[in-house]
Motif scaffolding. Structure first.
Motif, mmCIF file in Angstrom:
data_model
loop_
_atom_site.group_PDB
_atom_site.id
_atom_site.type_symbol
_atom_site.label_atom_id
_atom_site.label_comp_id
_atom_site.label_asym_id
_atom_site.label_seq_id
_atom_site.Cartn_x
_atom_site.Cartn_y
_atom_site.Cartn_z
ATOM 1 N N PRO A 192 4.491 2.371 6.851
ATOM 2 C CA PRO A 192 3.498 3.019 5.989
ATOM 3 C C PRO A 192 3.181 2.257 4.699
ATOM 4 O O PRO A 192 2.087 2.414 4.152
ATOM 5 C CB PRO A 192 4.152 4.368 5.653
ATOM 6 C CG PRO A 192 5.066 4.639 6.790
ATOM 7 C CD PRO A 192 5.593 3.293 7.197
ATOM 8 N N THR A 193 4.109 1.429 4.201
ATOM 9 C CA THR A 193 3.830 0.754 2.927
ATOM 10 C C THR A 193 3.450 -0.719 3.095
ATOM 11 O O THR A 193 3.404 -1.449 2.115
ATOM 12 C CB THR A 193 5.031 0.882 1.949
ATOM 13 O OG1 THR A 193 6.232 0.499 2.636
ATOM 14 C CG2 THR A 193 5.166 2.283 1.405
ATOM 15 N N ARG B 42 0.853 -1.205 0.000
ATOM 16 C CA ARG B 42 0.000 0.000 0.000
ATOM 17 C C ARG B 42 0.885 1.251 0.000
ATOM 18 O O ARG B 42 2.090 1.177 0.273
ATOM 19 C CB ARG B 42 -0.929 0.016 1.209
ATOM 20 C CG ARG B 42 -0.187 0.100 2.537
ATOM 21 C CD ARG B 42 -1.161 0.310 3.667
ATOM 22 N NE ARG B 42 -0.469 0.343 4.941
ATOM 23 C CZ ARG B 42 -1.047 0.629 6.094
ATOM 24 N NH1 ARG B 42 -2.335 0.905 6.140
ATOM 25 N NH2 ARG B 42 -0.354 0.637 7.216
ATOM 26 N N ASN B 43 0.227 2.376 -0.290
ATOM 27 C CA ASN B 43 0.916 3.682 -0.285
ATOM 28 C C ASN B 43 2.176 3.698 -1.132
ATOM 29 O O ASN B 43 3.186 4.319 -0.779
ATOM 30 C CB ASN B 43 1.254 4.103 1.155
ATOM 31 C CG ASN B 43 0.003 4.348 1.971
ATOM 32 O OD1 ASN B 43 -0.962 4.931 1.469
ATOM 33 N ND2 ASN B 43 -0.003 3.902 3.212
ATOM 34 N N LEU C 219 -1.844 6.084 10.357
ATOM 35 C CA LEU C 219 -2.158 4.791 9.739
ATOM 36 C C LEU C 219 -2.422 3.701 10.770
ATOM 37 O O LEU C 219 -3.120 2.723 10.484
ATOM 38 C CB LEU C 219 -0.998 4.339 8.837
ATOM 39 C CG LEU C 219 -0.779 5.143 7.552
ATOM 40 C CD1 LEU C 219 0.568 4.797 6.937
ATOM 41 C CD2 LEU C 219 -1.904 4.856 6.551
ATOM 42 N N TRP D 30 2.815 10.131 10.038
ATOM 43 C CA TRP D 30 2.019 9.316 9.110
ATOM 44 C C TRP D 30 1.726 7.940 9.722
ATOM 45 O O TRP D 30 0.616 7.430 9.630
ATOM 46 C CB TRP D 30 2.797 9.188 7.789
ATOM 47 C CG TRP D 30 2.020 8.683 6.616
ATOM 48 C CD1 TRP D 30 0.664 8.697 6.449
ATOM 49 C CD2 TRP D 30 2.575 8.094 5.439
ATOM 50 N NE1 TRP D 30 0.335 8.157 5.234
ATOM 51 C CE2 TRP D 30 1.496 7.778 4.588
ATOM 52 C CE3 TRP D 30 3.870 7.819 4.999
ATOM 53 C CZ2 TRP D 30 1.676 7.189 3.336
ATOM 54 C CZ3 TRP D 30 4.044 7.245 3.752
ATOM 55 C CH2 TRP D 30 2.959 6.932 2.929
#
Ligand code: GUN
Ligand code: ZN
Length: 439
Positions: free
Chosen positions: A205-206, A165-166, A244, A240
């Protein structure tokens, strides 16, 4: 059974200088490193060590040199070789603008192999013999890297990036394919010769919570593999992560929750950890890669080495190419010193050389094989030239003791100082070009 003796000044560490002081290292001005079948047989003062050997043993003399264990880079991205020194951004914008487009090219295995060959040859020019290395999301980028490492007989750790994601669509996997592809790579490469596998979520984050859980499952199913990721590098990144993962106490909790902490887990950066996070790093024996050239280049912040020491957390040095600006561990030591200066701390050259050798081996849980010249260790070492340029020759001649010599090497040195790099007792790089690089 072939025995070779390397004769010259010899330095290696037995412990952390911040803990063991003068007892942490062994230095022999006229030293001998004895190698048998790719492993260290003995190391110490030449007179003492050579008395135990046959008189006709092969001796290689290294004049004006310092022999040290091969450098260990605990965090670097081979696919980012071609974006080193890209102008103008901090972490999150830099990833979008430079990193993701360049990593997309690694869907092509031939491209991946070409970059892996160039990257490994650069490591050898810089005296780096082992590294913990990010590949890309593409499984073939890992195959290419391990094939190139195997061709050179190197001890390397790498893994496929997990990123669902992201990130741009063209670079995303999903929890199921990430798990399946990682399993295939672990079964192919982990423990094959000198190669080891690292489960590699890019950063919180990913990866979705489901994907982090899949990473934890891989670690449980394959207990010898590593975990390699980024943490707490940049303040916007941390904000971030809070958005999340609203139910998590802090950044580290996202990884902890998925079972990703432990003695073979390496977290790059860790600049902005809270006390609770430091304590949890220590309790789980997790490790940190301190990447000073990267932290300065991206404006990320100043790594508090003193806090790591206080908590007893193992730290290695990382170049973090392409956010870092040099593959040289000597240049990395130089910037590490400046990062500590900016915090009112004075990093000694003994600690710097420890971090780049035994400290790195400890952070990568490889102390039983690498990091110093104790008998039985794998014979990866570097011959540093103590007179590589007119200025360095003058400056080193003007020094009075080992402390000063090491500090000058780390402050002014780079790949020009690396005269030779040896892998398992065989010469793999000579600065004079008499050994052609492998392609
Ligand atoms: N955080 C997530 N990905 C990266 C990367 O590629 N480099 C650095 N320095 N930090 C990251
Ligand atoms: Zn990195």
């Amino acid at each position: 059974m072939t025995i070779t003796v390397h004769r010259g000044a010899l330095l290696h560490f037995l412990d952390d200088p911040a803990i063991a002081g003068d007892e942490s290292y062994r230095y022999s001005e006229d030293g001998a490193l004895v190698i048998e079948d790719g492993h260290v047989l003995a190391a110490g003062p030449a007179r003492q060590v050579m008395a135990a050997l046959a008189p006709d043993v092969q001796v290689i003399e290294h004049d004006d040199a310092l022999i040290v264990p091969g450098f260990i880079d605990t965090h670097v991205h081979y696919p980012q070789l071609d974006i080193v020194g890209a102008h103008g951004e901090q972490l999150l914008e830099w990833l979008d603008r430079y990193v993701f487009p360049t990593e997309a090219k690694f869907s092509d295995k031939a491209h991946a192999r070409e970059v892996a060959d160039a990257f490994l040859n650069e490591l050898l020019c810089n005296g780096t013999t082992t590294a913990l290395v990010f590949a890309t999301v593409h499984p073939q980028s890992v195959d290419a890297f391990f094939e190139a490492s195997e061709a050179r007989g190197l001890c390397m750790i790498s893994g496929k990036v997990l990123m669902d994601r992201n990130a741009p669509e063209y670079l995303r996997d999903d929890p199921q394919s990430a798990y399946k592809d990682s399993r295939r790579l672990i079964e192919t490469w982990h423990g094959r010769g000198r190669l080891r596998y690292a489960v590699t979520p890019r950063f919180a984050p990913t990866s979705s919570p489901e994907q982090l859980a899949a990473a934890g499952r891989l670690l449980r199913e394959y207990p010898g593999v590593y975990l390699h990721t980024h943490m707490s590098e940049n303040v916007n990144e941390i904000a971030w992560v809070e958005e999340l993962f609203p139910d998590h106490e802090h950044y580290l909790h996202c990884y902890d929750d998925a079972g990703l902490l432990g003695r073979r887990s390496v977290f790059a950066h860790c600049i902005h950890l809270s006390d609770m996070e430091w304590q949890r790093m220590a309790d789980t024996e997790s490790n940190i890669a301190f990447c000073p050239t990267s932290n300065l280049f991206l404006g990320s912040g100043l790594f508090p080495l003193g806090r790591a020491q206080h908590h007893g957390v193992h730290v290695g040095l990382g170049t973090d190419i392409g956010a870092g600006t040099s593959l040289s561990m000597l240049e990395t030591m130089d910037e590490a010193y400046k990062v500590q200066q900016l915090q009112g701390q004075s990093l000694t050259p003994f600690k710097s050389f420890y971090l780049a050798t035994l400290g790195g081996a400890r952070a990568l849980d490889l102390e039983d094989k690498l990091g110093n010249f104790l008998p039985g260790k794998e014979a990866d070492f570097v011959v540093l030239d103590m007179a590589p340029t007119p200025l360095l020759k003058r400056r080193i001649e003007a020094t009075d003791d080992l402390f000063e010599k090491l500090f000058v090497l780390s402050t002014l040195g780079d790949d020009r100082v690396v005269r030779e790099t040896w892998i398992m007792g065989a010469c793999a790089h000579r600065r004079d070009g008499t050994i052609p690089p492998i392609h």
